[in-house]
Design an enzyme around this catalytic site. Structure first.
Site, PDB file in Angstrom:
ATOM      1  N   ARG A 147      10.890  -6.131   8.974  1.00 10.77           N
ATOM      2  CA  ARG A 147      10.377  -4.965   8.241  1.00 10.77           C
ATOM      3  C   ARG A 147       8.964  -5.200   7.735  1.00 10.77           C
ATOM      4  NH1 ARG A 147      15.851  -3.812   4.779  1.00 10.77           N
ATOM      5  NH2 ARG A 147      17.050  -2.922   6.497  1.00 10.77           N
ATOM      6  N   ARG A 185       9.346 -28.209   8.619  1.00  8.33           N
ATOM      7  CA  ARG A 185      10.731 -28.328   9.054  1.00  8.33           C
ATOM      8  C   ARG A 185      11.130 -29.767   9.363  1.00  8.33           C
ATOM      9  NH1 ARG A 185       8.054 -28.113  13.760  1.00  8.33           N
ATOM     10  NH2 ARG A 185       9.097 -28.744  15.670  1.00  8.33           N
TER      11      ARG A 185
END
Length: 118
Positions: free
Chosen positions: A16, A89
């Site tokens: 979005r 990560r």
């Protein structure tokens, strides 16, 4: 399951925010990192659940539960780090992989003890 749902919701929010409609998986770099982090976590979830189940039944529930909680924490950190930057990560990735190997060891030890008992 809550972690998988949380990761999926983060992908929806990123879609979005950057106006990327399904089935597209490319676009803004932050969306791509969020999408890959969610996909990577989802790919390892069946392995984690299987090992958690076997180790909990055949080894020890308490030790297995602690390893499971630590694994979930490291995957959350992995997801959060990857969403910010790809390098973010690595530390949690190595920690979660190490915990999966610990669960493999616990599961094997429990299975061997169960089936090799006289």
């Amino acid at each position: 399951v809550l972690f998988v749902a949380y990761f999926a919701m983060q992908v929806i929010y990123a879609r979005r925010k950057y106006k990327i409609s399904p089935p597209e998986t490319t676009g803004h770099p932050e969306f791509e990192r969020t999408f890959r982090a969610q996909a990577n976590c989802s790919e390892y979830f069946p392995i984690f659940i299987s090992l958690l189940w076997v180790a909990g039944i055949f080894f020890h529930q308490g030790v297995t539960a602690v390893c499971g909680l630590l694994y979930l924490y490291t995957r959350l950190r992995y997801f959060q780090g990857y969403a910010v930057a790809a390098q973010g990560r690595l530390g949690p990735l190595y920690a979660s992989a190490w915990l999966l190997w610990v669960l493999v060891g616990l599961a094997l030890a429990g299975l061997l003890a169960h089936f090799l008992r006289p």
